[in-house]
Write a protein that holds these residues in place. Structure first.
Motif, PDB file in Angstrom:
ATOM      1  N   MET A  67       0.857  -1.181   0.000  1.00  0.00           N
ATOM      2  CA  MET A  67       0.000   0.000   0.000  1.00  0.00           C
ATOM      3  C   MET A  67       0.893   1.232   0.000  1.00  0.00           C
ATOM      4  SD  MET A  67      -2.799   1.235   2.876  1.00  0.00           S
ATOM      5  CE  MET A  67      -3.882  -0.169   2.676  1.00  0.00           C
ATOM      6  N   GLY A  68       0.733   2.086  -1.000  1.00  0.00           N
ATOM      7  CA  GLY A  68       1.527   3.301  -1.090  1.00  0.00           C
ATOM      8  C   GLY A  68       0.927   4.429  -0.274  1.00  0.00           C
ATOM      9  N   ALA A  69       1.623   5.567  -0.272  1.00  0.00           N
ATOM     10  CA  ALA A  69       1.170   6.712   0.502  1.00  0.00           C
ATOM     11  C   ALA A  69      -0.200   7.199   0.028  1.00  0.00           C
ATOM     12  CB  ALA A  69       2.201   7.838   0.432  1.00  0.00           C
ATOM     13  N   ASP A  70      -0.407   7.240  -1.278  1.00  0.00           N
ATOM     14  CA  ASP A  70      -1.699   7.683  -1.803  1.00  0.00           C
ATOM     15  C   ASP A  70      -2.815   6.711  -1.426  1.00  0.00           C
ATOM     16  OD1 ASP A  70      -0.576   9.929  -2.893  1.00  0.00           O
ATOM     17  OD2 ASP A  70      -0.313   9.057  -4.889  1.00  0.00           O
ATOM     18  N   ASP A  71      -2.487   5.424  -1.442  1.00  0.00           N
ATOM     19  CA  ASP A  71      -3.479   4.421  -1.031  1.00  0.00           C
ATOM     20  C   ASP A  71      -3.859   4.613   0.436  1.00  0.00           C
ATOM     21  OD1 ASP A  71      -3.271   3.177  -3.564  1.00  0.00           O
ATOM     22  OD2 ASP A  71      -1.509   2.061  -2.889  1.00  0.00           O
ATOM     23  N   LEU A  72      -2.843   4.848   1.255  1.00  0.00           N
ATOM     24  CA  LEU A  72      -3.091   5.046   2.678  1.00  0.00           C
ATOM     25  C   LEU A  72      -3.901   6.323   2.912  1.00  0.00           C
ATOM     26  CD1 LEU A  72      -2.668   4.088   5.564  1.00  0.00           C
ATOM     27  CD2 LEU A  72      -0.467   5.277   5.586  1.00  0.00           C
ATOM     28  N   ARG A  73      -3.574   7.372   2.120  1.00  0.00           N
ATOM     29  CA  ARG A  73      -4.336   8.621   2.247  1.00  0.00           C
ATOM     30  C   ARG A  73      -5.811   8.379   1.951  1.00  0.00           C
ATOM     31  NH1 ARG A  73      -1.478  11.423  -0.691  1.00  0.00           N
ATOM     32  NH2 ARG A  73      -0.389  12.759   0.809  1.00  0.00           N
ATOM     33  N   ARG A  74      -6.091   7.630   0.904  1.00  0.00           N
ATOM     34  CA  ARG A  74      -7.481   7.344   0.548  1.00  0.00           C
ATOM     35  C   ARG A  74      -8.172   6.548   1.662  1.00  0.00           C
ATOM     36  NH1 ARG A  74      -5.322   7.051  -4.766  1.00  0.00           N
ATOM     37  NH2 ARG A  74      -4.775   4.843  -4.500  1.00  0.00           N
ATOM     38  N   TYR A  75      -7.442   5.623   2.260  1.00  0.00           N
ATOM     39  CA  TYR A  75      -8.021   4.850   3.366  1.00  0.00           C
ATOM     40  C   TYR A  75      -8.360   5.761   4.542  1.00  0.00           C
ATOM     41  CZ  TYR A  75      -8.322   2.032   7.552  1.00  0.00           C
ATOM     42  OH  TYR A  75      -8.742   1.502   8.750  1.00  0.00           O
ATOM     43  N   LEU A  76      -7.441   6.646   4.910  1.00  0.00           N
ATOM     44  CA  LEU A  76      -7.658   7.530   6.045  1.00  0.00           C
ATOM     45  C   LEU A  76      -8.841   8.465   5.800  1.00  0.00           C
ATOM     46  CD1 LEU A  76      -3.944   8.428   6.897  1.00  0.00           C
ATOM     47  CD2 LEU A  76      -5.446   6.870   8.142  1.00  0.00           C
ATOM     48  N   VAL A  77      -8.947   8.982   4.593  1.00  0.00           N
ATOM     49  CA  VAL A  77     -10.075   9.849   4.259  1.00  0.00           C
ATOM     50  C   VAL A  77     -11.374   9.059   4.328  1.00  0.00           C
ATOM     51  CG1 VAL A  77     -11.166  11.173   2.409  1.00  0.00           C
ATOM     52  CG2 VAL A  77      -8.715  11.447   2.860  1.00  0.00           C
ATOM     53  N   ALA A  78     -11.343   7.823   3.838  1.00  0.00           N
ATOM     54  CA  ALA A  78     -12.550   6.991   3.839  1.00  0.00           C
ATOM     55  C   ALA A  78     -13.021   6.665   5.252  1.00  0.00           C
ATOM     56  CB  ALA A  78     -12.293   5.695   3.072  1.00  0.00           C
ATOM     57  N   THR A  79     -12.111   6.671   6.226  1.00  0.00           N
ATOM     58  CA  THR A  79     -12.488   6.373   7.609  1.00  0.00           C
ATOM     59  C   THR A  79     -12.867   7.626   8.393  1.00  0.00           C
ATOM     60  OG1 THR A  79     -10.150   6.447   8.304  1.00  0.00           O
ATOM     61  CG2 THR A  79     -11.083   4.297   7.699  1.00  0.00           C
ATOM     62  N   GLY A  80     -12.973   8.761   7.699  1.00  0.00           N
ATOM     63  CA  GLY A  80     -13.479   9.968   8.331  1.00  0.00           C
ATOM     64  C   GLY A  80     -12.440  10.866   8.952  1.00  0.00           C
ATOM     65  N   GLN A  81     -11.158  10.648   8.640  1.00  0.00           N
ATOM     66  CA  GLN A  81     -10.136  11.524   9.194  1.00  0.00           C
ATOM     67  C   GLN A  81     -10.205  12.904   8.543  1.00  0.00           C
ATOM     68  OE1 GLN A  81      -8.208  10.906  11.634  1.00  0.00           O
ATOM     69  NE2 GLN A  81      -8.000   8.704  11.830  1.00  0.00           N
ATOM     70  N   GLU A  82      -9.998  13.941   9.353  1.00  0.00           N
ATOM     71  CA  GLU A  82      -9.947  15.285   8.816  1.00  0.00           C
ATOM     72  C   GLU A  82      -8.642  15.476   8.048  1.00  0.00           C
ATOM     73  OE1 GLU A  82     -10.566  18.049  11.965  1.00  0.00           O
ATOM     74  OE2 GLU A  82     -12.523  17.229  12.513  1.00  0.00           O
ATOM     75  N   GLU A  83      -8.674  16.423   7.114  1.00  0.00           N
ATOM     76  CA  GLU A  83      -7.544  16.573   6.187  1.00  0.00           C
ATOM     77  C   GLU A  83      -6.231  16.827   6.910  1.00  0.00           C
ATOM     78  OE1 GLU A  83      -6.284  19.365   2.386  1.00  0.00           O
ATOM     79  OE2 GLU A  83      -8.368  19.254   3.016  1.00  0.00           O
TER      80      GLU A  83
END
Length: 587
Positions: free
Chosen positions: A40-56
């Motif tokens: 999982m790359g950084a962009d993949d992880l970013r998408r996961y974090l956003v999908a779980t409701g993390q603020e930017e």
């Protein structure tokens, strides 16, 4: 002569540890966000974090910690994450905690009556209610935990020239008022910037009340808040935001007190003498070993009379402590008549009413809506019954569901009731003030009635995957002399009676890293007040099951998704490593 052979059985300790692989749900989640690949790359992880409701802003902070390896998680110092790396991230309580909003996020601009306030009872006691020491140490510990209301019982010292803090009519040893005040000032805002309220139970003659006023002003100076000169009594309480960094007093305003002649034995300075409230409505006790049954009843009666006007005050003398009266912000008092009269709000002033846990339970049967209406403008304080001599506590939800702001607890002990209190105030960044849900503040179309059954508003689904950390925080022989422990988890809800329930997983035998993969469902009628209870125990066939950790979390602050849940010991101290991997979903 033949040789005799003795047989003996040697039990080998089976302390081999087995690291559990990532649960199937974690594998599936990783596969989705890694696009089916091995990393999982950084962009993949970013998408996961956003999908779980993390603020930017939080997403970028987490990415920096995870990808650059700045967190205390091994093997994450590279731009690509393997399945094991992702599992470690999910199982990190520092990076992936179960509660959202680590900072204050409630509206803090409403009057104090709109908030539940973290409240202590007999805050100076180090142990039981009858014979423990009085000290500033438990006050300091409470403030550092985030408690915002400190209770002090003021009595004259033996020479009637200074003030002790002591649980009157008991064998508890006193501590000086000035020492307690100085410790409150030093530690008041270590855990929270929001106001500290000192509730004073006053057993002083007027000349010592004047001395209290001088002490309070001298110690707290300009951080002491009290009503402006032109009002003396507040029509509406200030907000926590307005009172940031301030200390305020709450007690019964002093009135003219009975003219009293002190006995010669009192003047001689017996260290164990206490004067009654106001020096006129109680006798002066000599030094004797108390009958504990009498003391329990006496202490309970004294608590119940804390806010009751004394009908026996007939022969009065002028009061000489006007400054003391002026320093009281939240005034306690209760009409001499019925409880129904006590619950009537005065539009011209706000006040505090105190009820014991039994008084509240009795009042709730016939006056539930009146209690809720009263707490919309005024302060209601609930305190433990006097028979709780071991400093145990009661069910706090009886107070909370009626809008009681000050549900006073003995903080010096431990137990499930106190775990609930600690868990409840993890909400709103742990600042000690939790805004009451809207339904407790509504007047239209009608005031909330706690006696009426409520429909299910939402369902919380909880899945317990696995646990780890005991092998690092406990000795290998702590749970069993000869084999690894057999852990099971209890999961449930504490809240209104309709929502309260406990369930459990099966016990996993001989494993320091148990995997349960068990899902539970909890329908909630009042989710705004509900708490998630989690306990881990080690099954013991022949003895009482061993304790393996606990936590209590506000349901309103749970973050959906797979989270790492840190566990705490019996006294509410966080273990260094013990934690569970859990999933939360709302329907």
């Amino acid at each position: 002569m033949g040789t005799t052979y003795k047989c003996c059985f040697i039990f080998k300790r089976r302390f081999h540890t087995r690291d559990a692989p990532p649960p199937e749900d974690v594998r599936a989640l990783f596969s989705v966000h890694a696009g089916g690949g091995p990393h999982m790359g950084a962009d993949d992880l970013r998408r996961y974090l956003v999908a779980t409701g993390q603020e930017e802003a939080e997403v970028e902070r987490l990415l920096e910690q995870i990808v650059q390896g700045r967190a205390r998680v091994p093997r994450l110092a590279r731009p690509l994450l393997s399945l094991d790396d992702f599992h470690r991230y999910l199982f990190s309580h520092d990076l992936n905690p179960p509660i959202r909003h680590p900072q204050v996020h409630h509206d803090m601009t409403r009057p104090l009556s709109h908030y539940f306030i973290y409240t202590g009872h007999n805050s100076y006691l180090t142990g039981n209610q009858l014979s423990s020491d009085c000290s500033d140490t438990p006050i300091i510990m409470a403030l550092e935990r985030g408690v915002r209301v400190i209770e002090l019982d003021m009595w004259p010292n033996s020479t009637i020239d200074d003030i002790n803090i002591v649980h009157g009519r008991t064998l508890t040893t006193p501590v000086s008022l000035i020492k307690c005040l100085r410790s409150i000032k030093k530690h008041a805002f270590v855990a929270s910037p929001y106001p500290v309220i000192i509730t004073l139970e006053d057993h002083l003659p007027s000349q010592l009340q004047e001395k209290v006023a001088k002490m309070v002003v001298e110690v707290f100076g300009n951080i002491l808040y009290y009503p402006p000169d032109d009002t003396h009594e507040l029509k509406e309480l200030p907000s926590p935001e307005q009172l940031k960094g301030r200390v305020l007093l709450s007690t019964k305003p002093p009135k003219e007190y009975l003219e009293t002649k002190l006995s010669d034995s009192t003047k001689e300075g017996d260290a164990d003498l206490h004067l009654g409230k106001g020096t006129g409505d109680d006798a002066v006790w000599g030094k004797e070993v108390p009958d504990f049954r009498t003391e329990i009843q006496s202490a309970e009666k004294d608590d119940e009379n804390d806010d009751v006007d004394d009908e026996e005050e007939q022969k009065l003398q002028p009061h000489i402590a006007p400054q003391y009266k002026h320093l009281i912000t939240i005034r306690a008092g209760k009409p001499k008549d019925s409880l129904a009269d006590a619950l009537k709000s005065d539009p011209e002033k706000v006040r505090r009413l105190s009820l014991s846990e039994q008084q509240l339970a009795k009042a709730a049967k016939d006056h539930a809506t009146e209690i809720v209406r009263f707490t919309q403008r005024n302060i209601l304080r609930i305190y433990p019954k006097g028979t709780r001599v071991t400093s145990s506590n009661y069910n706090p939800f009886v107070g909370w569901v009626h809008g009681a702001q000050m549900v006073a607890f003995n903080m010096q002990g431990y137990g499930r009731a106190l775990w609930l209190m600690h868990g409840f105030y993890k909400a709103n960044g742990g600042c000690g003030y939790v805004k009451k849900p809207d339904f407790l503040m509504q007047t239209e179309p009608q005031v909330f009635d706690p006696r009426e059954p409520q429909p299910v508003k939402k369902t919380l689904k909880v899945k317990v995957y696995m646990g780890d950390g005991w092998r690092m925080d406990f000795k290998q022989t702590h749970f069993d002399q000869y084999s690894p422990p057999d852990f099971y988890t209890r999961v449930g809800i504490a809240g209104v009676p309709a929502d309260s329930v406990m369930k459990k997983t099966n016990a996993i035998e001989d494993n320091w890293t148990p995997v349960w993969e068990k899902e539970f469902s909890f329908p909630l009628t009042v989710p705004e007040l509900a708490l998630l209870r989690v306990e881990v125990h080690e099954y013991d066939m022949s003895e009482k099951d061993d304790f393996g950790g606990q936590t209590v979390l506000p349901v309103s602050e749970l973050r959906p998704g797979i989270r790492a849940v840190a566990l705490f010991d019996r006294k509410g101290m966080k273990y260094n490593h013990v934690k569970l991997l859990m999933r939360f979903e709302f329907a």
